[in-house]
Design an enzyme around this catalytic site. Structure first.
Site, short mmCIF file in Angstrom:
data_model
loop_
_atom_site.label_atom_id
_atom_site.label_comp_id
_atom_site.label_asym_id
_atom_site.label_seq_id
_atom_site.Cartn_x
_atom_site.Cartn_y
_atom_site.Cartn_z
N VAL B 77 0.92 -1.37 0.10
CA VAL B 77 -0.02 -0.04 -0.08
C VAL B 77 1.03 1.08 0.17
CG1 VAL B 77 -1.56 1.14 1.37
CG2 VAL B 77 -1.89 -1.43 1.16
N CYS B 78 0.62 2.03 -0.94
CA CYS B 78 1.51 3.33 -1.13
C CYS B 78 1.31 4.34 0.24
CB CYS B 78 1.07 4.03 -2.24
SG CYS B 78 2.05 5.83 -2.35
N VAL B 79 2.35 4.52 0.76
CA VAL B 79 2.22 5.27 2.16
C VAL B 79 1.80 6.79 1.88
CG1 VAL B 79 4.69 6.13 1.85
CG2 VAL B 79 3.51 5.88 4.12
N ALA B 82 -1.91 6.34 1.21
CA ALA B 82 -2.68 5.98 2.58
C ALA B 82 -2.93 6.91 3.40
CB ALA B 82 -1.90 4.93 3.10
#
Lengths: 99, 130, 136, 130, 99, 136
Positions: B77-79, B82
């Site tokens: 999941v792309c920080v 997110a």
């Protein structure tokens, strides 16, 4: 190259744009709402049929069936399932999504 | 044949996550390798464990967690995406001074470099979105 | 991994502000620049609106991210292909776009234009040449 | 003049929440009444307190919470849409057997009837979405 | 009736569809990416200008300015701010969103 | 509140399955039916695809919600206006749509067609007549 299109051509310009950029010999897969472009007798059908002299068009059968248009698909469009979708991505070196 | 799969939309609202899931399963059934599944844009919303869909509907989040467990998939999941959308694991939550976290099992939070790396290392990058 | 150099083509087809794709795509380009790959950006369809000059976002309360395109040259992102036909359809010319430059170290750091106008035939070649296409 | 405002998209991804916020502020400045703001579809994602946008960007969630506090706004999140997308208050969380909740201050979770009621009672219903 | 359109006419069919359903005398507000429809000299401009003989077209100035097209707006399109947007919704009994 | 009866027009312009709007719009209609308002549904543009017959969703793993339209008559939702032009553009006729009915209690519970084909002029009137327009 494989182009994949998930938008209805009646709603968005994605398929139109894709067809204008697809080189001769490339493949186009219609999936999700993109399968509405595969309906015969629509205002869009002629444009797609004329493109089919230079490119091969596929439609994802699970999406076609979900939308109740299985008996309306333009002749010459090849139906594939998810396995066929994967095979298309394996057979073509690059996959281009028209979102 | 090695794949990275990118998902740009959240669960239920767009079909992207469903299509990507069915595609990923078919990749695995063909015996190909899934190097990484990368969740970007609203795609990060696939990674919340607080989802409770209706009984007669599919559970998009659990399906990913289960597929990851069965095939040892790397769900990233792309920080940055997110943070904008309120998806956090315990560590992220603490770092941002939040009192709760919501990341589902099988997902991990990391940077955009993971997507580029996927593009470099994989034979195919397939993007699902809107 | 450092030995592999692939040609990455970022295809930008969406307008800025109405949706976040343009901004978050730019974030990918910035991060990707560190990987020393062969990077090309393409702007077509409503994507050409991403690089119009004179964007002022104060009154919508959103951040104007268009200046970041001007910094891409420093990240070794030199080639920004813009679809001529997409501009024309939208009543735009290249003069309506930002003046984007990069400095050529092999030519005494001369400033060169990053924007290259292309027609559909050239777009076909660019797509065919790419190893990875990231579309936003 | 009494308004109900419906928001169908989440924060950041679409401009809908920004437009609706600017519109709502302008309604209040004109001295009109905001009967209710109803969050539907991905709009429910505006209601998570776990959001941490970049420092130089607006905080879409906090803005709604603050506007609600300042003007006593009724911010209603559709329960069915929220369950699909993982938005829950403490009560919902417990009911669904979850170990965390994420609803931001100023929002409340309720049913779709609240939207219909808004349509009946208000003079104007304005929908922001994608 | 007030119609509000937030989609680019080059990308989606919303404005096209809206114009075909807008009664004479109604108002159309372009906002968000809808303001791209207000650019003069585009392939869409003529269609919008011809509709303007029966309907009044507005564009939300904050969105116009954000997109850098303030000096390109078709003559006769009225620019409004958010207060003007609210006034349009107050002056018209029903607001119809073309999403 | 029970004395107020408004005319609600639900405008459905989006295809099913590709996005959730069609399904969640139907949920609003079902809940709204309990409020005893004057409810009309309109299907135009890709919205006409919501009510095609023969939808089979097993292979995409999503729920087929089209049968619910058949139950709307029991909720006193009688009028479903379908844009003729939208059908034609899409290569469809009314025979491609589900056979949706309602029972008229004032006419010895006779079954009547819910679907009414309309042209753009009639759509203009329907929109003008509405007190509240909910668009999905």
């Amino acid at each position: 190259m494989l182009h994949i299109v998930n938008k209805s051509p009646f709603d968005k310009n994605s398929l139109e744009s894709c067809l204008s950029c697809a080189s001769d010999g490339s493949a186009v897969l219609l999936y999700e709402d993109g399968v509405y472009g595969a309906i015969k007798g629509s205002t869009y059908a002629e444009k797609l049929q004329s493109a089919m002299s230079n490119i091969t068009v596929y439609a994802l059968e699970p999406d076609v069936k979900a939308r109740g248009i299985a008996d309306k698909v333009i002749d010459g469009i090849k139906l594939v399932d998810y396995t066929g979708f994967v095979e298309l991505t394996a057979d073509n070196e690059v996959v281009n999504s028209w979102l | 044949m090695k794949y990275t799969i990118q998902i740009n939309e959240g669960p239920y609202t767009h079909q992207a996550s469903d299509s990507a899931y069915n595609f990923t399963k078919a990749v695995l059934e063909k015996g190909y390798e899934v190097f990484r599944v990368f969740f970007y844009h609203d795609g990060v919303n696939n990674a919340t464990r607080l989802t409770t869909p209706p009984q007669d509907d599919r559970n998009v989040v659990n399906r990913w967690s289960e597929l990851a467990a069965a095939h040892d998939l790397d769900l990233v999941v792309c920080v940055a995406a997110a943070q904008r959308r309120g998806i956090a694991d315990a560590e992220e939550s603490q770092r941002n001074g939040k009192d709760a976290d919501n990341l589902a099992p099988g997902f991990r939070i990391s940077g955009l470099g993971q997507l580029i790396e996927g593009g470099i290392i994989s034979d195919r990058l397939v993007v699902f979105g809107d | 991994m450092s030995s592999v150099i692939k040609q990455f083509l970022y295809v930008n087809r969406k307008a800025p502000y109405g949706t976040v794709y343009a901004l978050e795509s730019l974030e990918v380009v910035l991060i990707g620049a560190a990987f020393e790959q062969d990077v090309r950006l393409m702007f077509m369809d409503d994507g050409v609106f991403q690089i119009t000059k004179g964007q002022e976002t104060t009154d919508i309360g959103m951040k104007n991210f268009s200046p970041t395109f001007g910094a891409l040259g420093d990240y070794d992102v030199k080639y920004m292909y813009v679809c001529k036909q997409s501009l024309e359809e939208r009543g735009l010319t290249v003069d309506d776009l930002m003046d984007l430059k990069w400095e050529d170290e092999d030519d005494d750091w001369a400033e060169k234009d990053s924007i290259i106008l292309v027609d559909r035939a050239e777009i076909k070649s660019l797509m065919t040449d790419a190893d990875v296409v990231l579309s936003f």
